[in-house]
Design an enzyme around this catalytic site. Structure first.
Site, PDB file in Angstrom:
ATOM      1  N   TYR A 211      -1.769  -8.414  16.932  1.00  0.00           N
ATOM      2  CA  TYR A 211      -1.818  -7.383  15.600  1.00  0.00           C
ATOM      3  C   TYR A 211      -3.305  -6.544  15.834  1.00  0.00           C
ATOM      4  O   TYR A 211      -3.208  -5.146  15.894  1.00  0.00           O
ATOM      5  CB  TYR A 211      -2.109  -8.043  14.343  1.00  0.00           C
ATOM      6  CG  TYR A 211      -2.313  -7.201  13.099  1.00  0.00           C
ATOM      7  CD1 TYR A 211      -1.216  -6.373  12.706  1.00  0.00           C
ATOM      8  CD2 TYR A 211      -3.635  -6.963  12.420  1.00  0.00           C
ATOM      9  CE1 TYR A 211      -1.481  -5.669  11.512  1.00  0.00           C
ATOM     10  CE2 TYR A 211      -3.652  -6.237  11.454  1.00  0.00           C
ATOM     11  CZ  TYR A 211      -2.656  -5.615  10.918  1.00  0.00           C
ATOM     12  OH  TYR A 211      -2.989  -4.892  10.000  1.00  0.00           O
TER      13      TYR A 211
ATOM     14  N   ILE B 155       0.805  -1.267   0.021  1.00  0.00           N
ATOM     15  CA  ILE B 155       0.105   0.028   0.034  1.00  0.00           C
ATOM     16  C   ILE B 155       0.832   1.225   0.021  1.00  0.00           C
ATOM     17  O   ILE B 155       0.483   2.342  -0.710  1.00  0.00           O
ATOM     18  CB  ILE B 155      -0.786  -0.118   1.198  1.00  0.00           C
ATOM     19  CG1 ILE B 155      -1.900  -1.255   1.224  1.00  0.00           C
ATOM     20  CG2 ILE B 155      -1.778   1.351   1.453  1.00  0.00           C
ATOM     21  CD1 ILE B 155      -2.549  -1.565   2.506  1.00  0.00           C
TER      22      ILE B 155
ATOM     23  N   LYS C 158      -3.673  -2.129  16.511  1.00  0.00           N
ATOM     24  CA  LYS C 158      -4.149  -1.395  15.583  1.00  0.00           C
ATOM     25  C   LYS C 158      -5.404  -0.528  16.075  1.00  0.00           C
ATOM     26  O   LYS C 158      -5.703   0.534  15.936  1.00  0.00           O
ATOM     27  CB  LYS C 158      -4.838  -2.187  14.270  1.00  0.00           C
ATOM     28  CG  LYS C 158      -3.728  -2.563  13.429  1.00  0.00           C
ATOM     29  CD  LYS C 158      -2.876  -1.518  12.767  1.00  0.00           C
ATOM     30  CE  LYS C 158      -1.915  -1.960  11.878  1.00  0.00           C
ATOM     31  NZ  LYS C 158      -1.100  -0.977  11.375  1.00  0.00           N
TER      32      LYS C 158
HETATM   33  N1  LIG Z   1      -2.821  -5.366   3.317  1.00  0.00           N
HETATM   34  C1  LIG Z   1      -4.021  -5.446   4.163  1.00  0.00           C
HETATM   35  O1  LIG Z   1      -4.920  -6.235   3.806  1.00  0.00           O
HETATM   36  C2  LIG Z   1      -4.103  -4.572   5.481  1.00  0.00           C
HETATM   37  C3  LIG Z   1      -5.189  -4.284   6.104  1.00  0.00           C
HETATM   38  C4  LIG Z   1      -5.481  -3.555   6.987  1.00  0.00           C
HETATM   39  C5  LIG Z   1      -4.132  -2.788   7.507  1.00  0.00           C
HETATM   40  N2  LIG Z   1      -3.060  -2.659   6.701  1.00  0.00           N
HETATM   41  C6  LIG Z   1      -2.059  -1.912   7.281  1.00  0.00           C
HETATM   42  O2  LIG Z   1      -1.468  -1.298   5.950  1.00  0.00           O
HETATM   43  C7  LIG Z   1      -0.133  -0.911   6.262  1.00  0.00           C
HETATM   44  C8  LIG Z   1       0.572  -1.397   5.060  1.00  0.00           C
HETATM   45  O3  LIG Z   1       0.595  -2.718   4.936  1.00  0.00           O
HETATM   46  P1  LIG Z   1       0.728  -3.296   3.402  1.00  0.00           P
HETATM   47  O4  LIG Z   1      -0.462  -4.322   3.233  1.00  0.00           O
HETATM   48  O5  LIG Z   1       1.239  -2.576   2.499  1.00  0.00           O
HETATM   49  O6  LIG Z   1       2.050  -4.327   4.006  1.00  0.00           O
HETATM   50  P2  LIG Z   1       3.224  -4.826   3.319  1.00  0.00           P
HETATM   51  O7  LIG Z   1       2.883  -5.104   1.624  1.00  0.00           O
HETATM   52  O8  LIG Z   1       3.856  -5.937   3.955  1.00  0.00           O
HETATM   53  O9  LIG Z   1       4.373  -3.806   3.210  1.00  0.00           O
HETATM   54  C9  LIG Z   1       4.893  -3.234   4.490  1.00  0.00           C
HETATM   55  C10 LIG Z   1       5.784  -2.213   4.413  1.00  0.00           C
HETATM   56  O10 LIG Z   1       6.257  -1.983   5.750  1.00  0.00           O
HETATM   57  C11 LIG Z   1       7.990  -2.216   5.741  1.00  0.00           C
HETATM   58  N3  LIG Z   1       8.361  -2.729   6.927  1.00  0.00           N
HETATM   59  C12 LIG Z   1       8.019  -4.056   7.440  1.00  0.00           C
HETATM   60  N4  LIG Z   1       8.650  -4.232   8.630  1.00  0.00           N
HETATM   61  C13 LIG Z   1       9.515  -2.952   8.834  1.00  0.00           C
HETATM   62  C14 LIG Z   1      10.600  -2.762   9.506  1.00  0.00           C
HETATM   63  N5  LIG Z   1      10.840  -3.564  10.664  1.00  0.00           N
HETATM   64  N6  LIG Z   1      11.282  -1.279   9.146  1.00  0.00           N
HETATM   65  C15 LIG Z   1      10.806  -0.506   8.359  1.00  0.00           C
HETATM   66  N7  LIG Z   1       9.993  -0.995   7.332  1.00  0.00           N
HETATM   67  C16 LIG Z   1       9.160  -2.080   7.549  1.00  0.00           C
HETATM   68  C17 LIG Z   1       8.161  -3.128   4.433  1.00  0.00           C
HETATM   69  O11 LIG Z   1       9.497  -2.983   4.002  1.00  0.00           O
HETATM   70  P3  LIG Z   1      10.047  -4.252   3.209  1.00  0.00           P
HETATM   71  O12 LIG Z   1       9.790  -3.779   1.700  1.00  0.00           O
HETATM   72  O13 LIG Z   1      11.410  -4.009   3.278  1.00  0.00           O
HETATM   73  O14 LIG Z   1       9.555  -5.532   3.311  1.00  0.00           O
HETATM   74  C18 LIG Z   1       7.099  -2.627   3.417  1.00  0.00           C
HETATM   75  O15 LIG Z   1       7.476  -1.574   2.868  1.00  0.00           O
HETATM   76  C19 LIG Z   1       0.373  -1.717   7.662  1.00  0.00           C
HETATM   77  O16 LIG Z   1       0.410  -0.979   8.710  1.00  0.00           O
HETATM   78  C20 LIG Z   1      -0.892  -2.904   7.609  1.00  0.00           C
HETATM   79  O17 LIG Z   1      -0.895  -3.247   9.195  1.00  0.00           O
HETATM   80  C21 LIG Z   1      -3.114  -3.553   5.924  1.00  0.00           C
END
Ligand SMILES: NC(=O)c1ccc[n+]([C@@H]2O[C@H](COP(=O)([O-])OP(=O)(O)OC[C@H]3O[C@@H](n4cnc5c(N)ncnc54)[C@H](OP(=O)(O)O)[C@@H]3O)[C@@H](O)[C@H]2O)c1
Length: 289
Positions: free
Chosen positions: A166, A15, A170
């Site tokens: 988790y 995202i 949140k």
């Molecule tokens: N996907 C969903 O369905 C969903 C639903 C509700 C909420 N969310 C929230 O939306 C946000 C983005 O999620 P996403 O789905 O885009 O997840 P994602 O595809 O797993 O991307 C996560 C991002 O966070 C970075 N990250 C993870 N651990 C880190 C660390 N220790 N230090 C620095 N950066 C770190 C990752 O870096 P790397 O590229 O190095 O891995 C990546 O850029 C999160 O807060 C998640 O909880 C997601």
């Protein structure tokens, strides 16, 4: 359109990456945060090439480490003397076994709650220079299934499960954002707003790479085809970061680009303050020294 300086964490994938690209396409100066220098650099070049916007930059820091959060905030301030929007987007769900960061903190709370709070505190002085600064935190629909907070067990020493940690992280993100909106006024920072969003269920790498236990692993895999695209998931982040419509809105919870009602079963101002105070205590050694 006025160009905004926007820092977005976790913008190397999912995202965050899509939101960064959309904001760069609008002409904003976007600083992409990642934990891996090569990946952040690559995403930065890709977004510059695709959008034709050369005001795209990158910054690195592992959000598992408060030392790195602090160093990253300093790096940012060395390069930029202004920040209009801080998007705390990075976040994750972890495995079935409780894990700690090098600093001894439970990983879900460290990445999803403590580090965003610390980064926000450390960047408040640059946000204060913006005519209208914005703090955007990222929650999730799963806050609705969070259990009643156990204030003696906020890092899940007892009864840990990946989904419990988790969902709680949140829920606390929503409470912390509400607290920010009042706290900013108390600190005389009336030009800064704080809002929180959920992106929906989005098909990204989120939750795909670690072992959350057989049932949770299956649920994550099977749900993937029914989830929305990262573009759809990023829409509310982009809206809160850039839209004039929300210029003076603060302390609110958003989904699908509109205000929504968060699950407030366990909410009270006393509980909000307890969470805020606890998190402030955890990050306090890294503030102002
Ligand atoms: N996907 C969903 O369905 C969903 C639903 C509700 C909420 N969310 C929230 O939306 C946000 C983005 O999620 P996403 O789905 O885009 O997840 P994602 O595809 O797993 O991307 C996560 C991002 O966070 C970075 N990250 C993870 N651990 C880190 C660390 N220790 N230090 C620095 N950066 C770190 C990752 O870096 P790397 O590229 O190095 O891995 C990546 O850029 C999160 O807060 C998640 O909880 C997601």
């Amino acid at each position: 359109m006025t160009t905004k300086y926007i820092l977005i964490t976790g913008a190397t994938d999912g995202i965050g990456k899509v939101a960064a690209k959309a904001m760069a396409k609008q002409g904003h100066a976007v600083i992409i945060h990642g934990r891996n220098q090569n990946k952040a650099q690559k995403v930065c070049e890709e977004i510059k090439a695709e959008t034709g916007n050369d005001k795209v930059d990158n910054i690195t820091g592992d959000l598992f480490s408060f030392d790195e959060v602090k160093r990253m905030a300093e790096d940012f301030k060395q390069k930029y003397d202004r920040l209009d929007v801080l998007v705390n987007n990075a976040g994750a769900i972890f495995s079935k076994e409780r894990e700690l960061t090098k600093e001894g903190l439970e990983k879900t709370m460290a990445l999803n709650v403590f580090s965003p709070l610390l980064l926000t505190e450390l960047l408040l002085d640059v946000l204060a220079k913006s005519p209208s600064g914005r703090i955007i935190n990222t929650s999730s629909g799963t806050h609705k299934i969070a259990k009643k907070p156990d204030f003696n067990n906020l890092q899940f020493e007892n009864n840990y499960s990946s989904s419990r940690a988790y969902a709680s992280s949140k829920l606390y993100t929503i409470w912390i954002t509400r607290h920010w909106s009042a706290e900013l006024k108390r600190r005389g920072l009336k030009n800064i707003t704080a809002n929180v969003l959920h992106p929906g269920a989005v098909a990204t790498r989120f939750g795909q790479d670690n072992d959350k236990g057989f049932i949770n692993n299956m649920v994550f895999k099977l749900a993937l085809p029914f989830m929305s695209t990262p573009e759809k998931g990023a829409a509310t982040t982009v809206y809160l970061a850039t839209s004039q419509e929300v210029e003076n809105v603060t302390g609110k919870f958003f989904g699908n680009m509109k205000e929504e009602k968060a699950q407030d079963k366990y909410y009270s101002i006393e509980n909000e303050i307890k969470i805020w105070d606890y998190c402030q205590k955890v990050i306090s050694p890294y503030l102002n020294n």
